[in-house]
Design an enzyme around this catalytic site. Structure first.
Site, short mmCIF file in Angstrom:
data_model
loop_
_atom_site.label_atom_id
_atom_site.label_comp_id
_atom_site.label_asym_id
_atom_site.label_seq_id
_atom_site.Cartn_x
_atom_site.Cartn_y
_atom_site.Cartn_z
N MET A 101 0.85 -1.19 0.00
CA MET A 101 0.00 0.00 0.00
C MET A 101 0.88 1.24 0.00
O MET A 101 1.70 1.42 0.90
CB MET A 101 -0.91 0.00 1.23
CG MET A 101 -1.96 -1.10 1.23
SD MET A 101 -2.84 -1.22 2.81
CE MET A 101 -1.60 -2.02 3.83
N TYR A 245 -0.43 -0.36 -14.45
CA TYR A 245 0.89 0.26 -14.50
C TYR A 245 1.71 -0.38 -15.63
O TYR A 245 1.19 -1.22 -16.38
CB TYR A 245 1.58 0.14 -13.14
CG TYR A 245 0.84 0.88 -12.05
CD1 TYR A 245 0.74 2.27 -12.08
CD2 TYR A 245 0.20 0.19 -11.03
CE1 TYR A 245 0.03 2.96 -11.10
CE2 TYR A 245 -0.51 0.87 -10.04
CZ TYR A 245 -0.59 2.25 -10.08
OH TYR A 245 -1.31 2.93 -9.11
#
Length: 433
Positions: A101, A245
Site C-alpha cells: 500500500m 501500470y
C-alpha cells in the site's frame, strides 16, 4: 498440543508467571533468517517467540500447533491460517501477508525510521510475509513522485537494509515490490511517461511509445533493483504487474497496440513481463523467490479484463512460469467473488489451478465490520476465507486497508478481540503507525 486454559491478571503472581513462561516456551515460532547474499539458512534451534502479550489474554483457551494462539470457541475455524507455513521455501509465521500500500512517506525516495517501525510492528503481531509498498525502480521514467520509496544504491539501500533487519528481528519475512508507473506517470517535471504504445486504453495519446532500446533499459532497471533488494537482505521480490501500470500495460490488449514481438498475441504481450522475471532471476542468482502481482481490474477501469476466460489467463501465466515466477499474487477488489462463470474459484484460485504454483489472494479482507463474527455462510466472512484456504484454493491471504488501522490485526483476529479492531477510514489520512 493439549489445550491449555489460562486465567491471567495484569499482575500475575509467581505461580501464574511460571505458567506464562511455560506457555511462552511452547508457543515459540521458529524463524529462518537468510544471509545477506546467500541462500536461506535453517532456523535457530530454539526459535523466537512472536505472540501477543500473554498478560492481556484473559480467561482464554489456547489451541496451538506451532503458531499464534487462537481463542475458543469460534476461532478454531481460522486456525490453519494462523499456523506457521512454508511457501516457495520461505518459512512464515502465519498464512497472513501484508498487502503493498502506497504511503508516500519517503522524502527523496529514501525510506525513513518511521517506515521501519511501520513494517516491524506488523511482523511483531504475526504477519507472515510483508510486501512493501510499491518501490520504484531507479529510472527517471518510473514516477514523478519524490515521496515514494526507490530501490537505489546508497542511502536508500542502507535504509531498506535497516527495515529488513527490523522485520527479521520480529520473526517476519519481507518482499520488495518493484514498480514502474508507465503511462500513469505525470509529466510535470519534463520527463515523458513511457508505455507500450504511447496510448491510454481510450486511444488518447500519452507520453511516448517505448522503443526496443527503452524496453532493454527498463528490464535492466528491474534487474538492478532486484540485485539491490537481495543485497539489502530481502526474502523475496514482487514484480508489480497489476492495476494498469507499466508491466500490466504490456499485458493488456487495450494499452498494448504494438505490432512487433512485444504485441499482438497473448504470448507476445506477456513477453515484456516474462523478460523482467528472467532478468530478475538472473540478477538474484535464482535463490530469491519471485512473486508476480497481476489483476484484471485497472486503476482507471475497474471493469477491465486482462483475460476473458481461463484459457487466455493460462496463456499469460504459463509464459511467466516458464520465465521463473515462484508465486502469483492475484489482486482483486473482493476475494469472495468468482472470477469466471461456472466455478466459485477466485482469481488466485484460478492461478493456482492453471499453474500449480503457490498463490496469494487479496481483496477487502477484514473490511466488513463484522468480518470475524459473521455467519460462516457469508462469503466475505473469516470462516469462509479459512475454508477456502483449507481447501487449497490459495496459500496466503493478504490484508491491506484493515492492517493500516490495526498493526496488530492478526493478533486481534487470533484472539477474537473484535471490539478492538479499528475502522481503517478513521486513520487513512493520518501518519503511518
Amino acid at each position: 498440543m493439549t489445550a491449555l486454559v489460562v486465567f491471567m491478571t495484569q499482575n500475575p503472581g509467581r505461580r501464574v508467571r511460571a505458567v506464562l513462561a511455560e506457555i511462552g516456551h511452547r508457543l515459540s515460532v521458529p524463524t529462518s533468517p537468510r544471509s545477506r547474499t546467500g541462500p536461506r539458512v535453517p532456523p535457530p534451534a530454539g526459535g523466537v517467540s512472536r505472540i501477543a502479550p500473554l498478560s492481556r489474554l484473559l480467561c482464554m483457551k489456547i489451541h496451538h500447533e506451532g503458531g499464534l494462539p487462537v481463542r475458543a470457541p469460534g476461532r478454531a475455524v481460522a486456525h490453519r491460517l494462523l499456523r506457521p507455513t512454508t511457501v516457495s521455501g520461505l518459512r512464515l509465521q502465519s498464512s497472513f501477508a501484508m498487502a503493498p500500500m502506497t504511503r508516500s512517506r519517503a522524502p527523496r525516495g529514501i525510506p525513513t525510521a518511521e517506515m521501519a517501525s511501520y513494517y516491524r510492528r506488523r511482523a511483531e503481531h504475526g504477519v507472515g510475509l510483508i510486501v512493501t509498498e510499491g518501490t520504484l525502480v531507479d529510472h527517471p521514467s518510473a514516477s514523478h513522485e519524490d515521496s515514494v520509496p526507490r530501490m537505489a544504491a546508497g542511502e536508500a539501500e542502507r535504509a531498506w537494509t535497516s527495515i529488513v533487519d527490523g522485520v527479521h528481528s520480529a520473526g517476519g519475512r519481507i518482499a520488495a515490490q518493484l514498480w514502474h508507473l508507465g503511462s500513469l506517470r505525470e509529466e510535470g517535471d519534463g520527463v515523458a511517461a513511457w508505455s507500450p504504445s504511447g496510448l491510454r486504453e481510450t486511444g488518447d495519446r500519452v507520453g511516448r511509445a517505448m522503443s526496443l532500446r527503452d524496453i532493454e533499459v527498463i528490464i535492466e532497471a528491474f534487474a538492478e533493483a532486484a540485485r539491490l533488494a537481495r543485497r539489502a537482505g530481502f526474502d523475496a521480490v514482487e514484480i508489480h504487474g497489476a492495476h494498469g501500470y507499466l508491466v500490466d500495460e504490456f499485458l493488456w490488449a487495450a494499452t498494448n497496440r504494438r505490432t512487433d514481438a512485444y504485441g499482438g498475441s497473448v504470448r507476445n504481450r506477456a513477453r515484456f513481463a516474462a523478460e523482467i522475471v528472467e532478468a530478475v532471476r538472473d540478477a538474484t542468482s535464482g535463490d530469491l523467490p519471485i512473486i508476480f502481482r497481476f489483476s484484471q481490474f485497472k486503476e482507471r477501469e475497474y471493469t477491465a479484463r486482462l483475460a476473458s476466460d481461463p484459457t487466455e489467463l493460462s496463456e499469460i501465466l504459463e509464459r511467466l512460469v516458464e520465465a521463473g515466477t515462484s508465486v502469483f499474487h492475484a489482486s482483486t477488489r473482493r476475494f469472495w467473488e468468482p472470477e469466471f462463470p461456472g466455478s466459485q474459484l477466485n482469481l488466485a484460485g484460478w492461478a493456482k489451478r492453471l499453474t500449480g504454483l503457490p498463490t496469494i489472494t487479496v481483496g477487502s479482507v477484514g473490511l466488513a465490520q463484522d468480518f470475524i463474527g459473521q455467519e460462516p455462510a457469508r462469503p466475505d466472512s473469516l470462516a469462509a476465507l479459512a475454508r477456502r484456504h483449507a481447501a487449497g484454493e490459495f496459500d496466503l491471504v493478504a490484508v491491506g486497508r484493515a492492517m493500516l488501522a490495526n498493526p496488530d490485526w492478526v493478533t486481534l483476529v487470533a484472539t477474537g478481540r473484535v471490539s478492538e479492531i479499528v475502522d481503517y477510514r478513521r486513520i487513512a489520512a493520518r501518519s503511518s503507525s
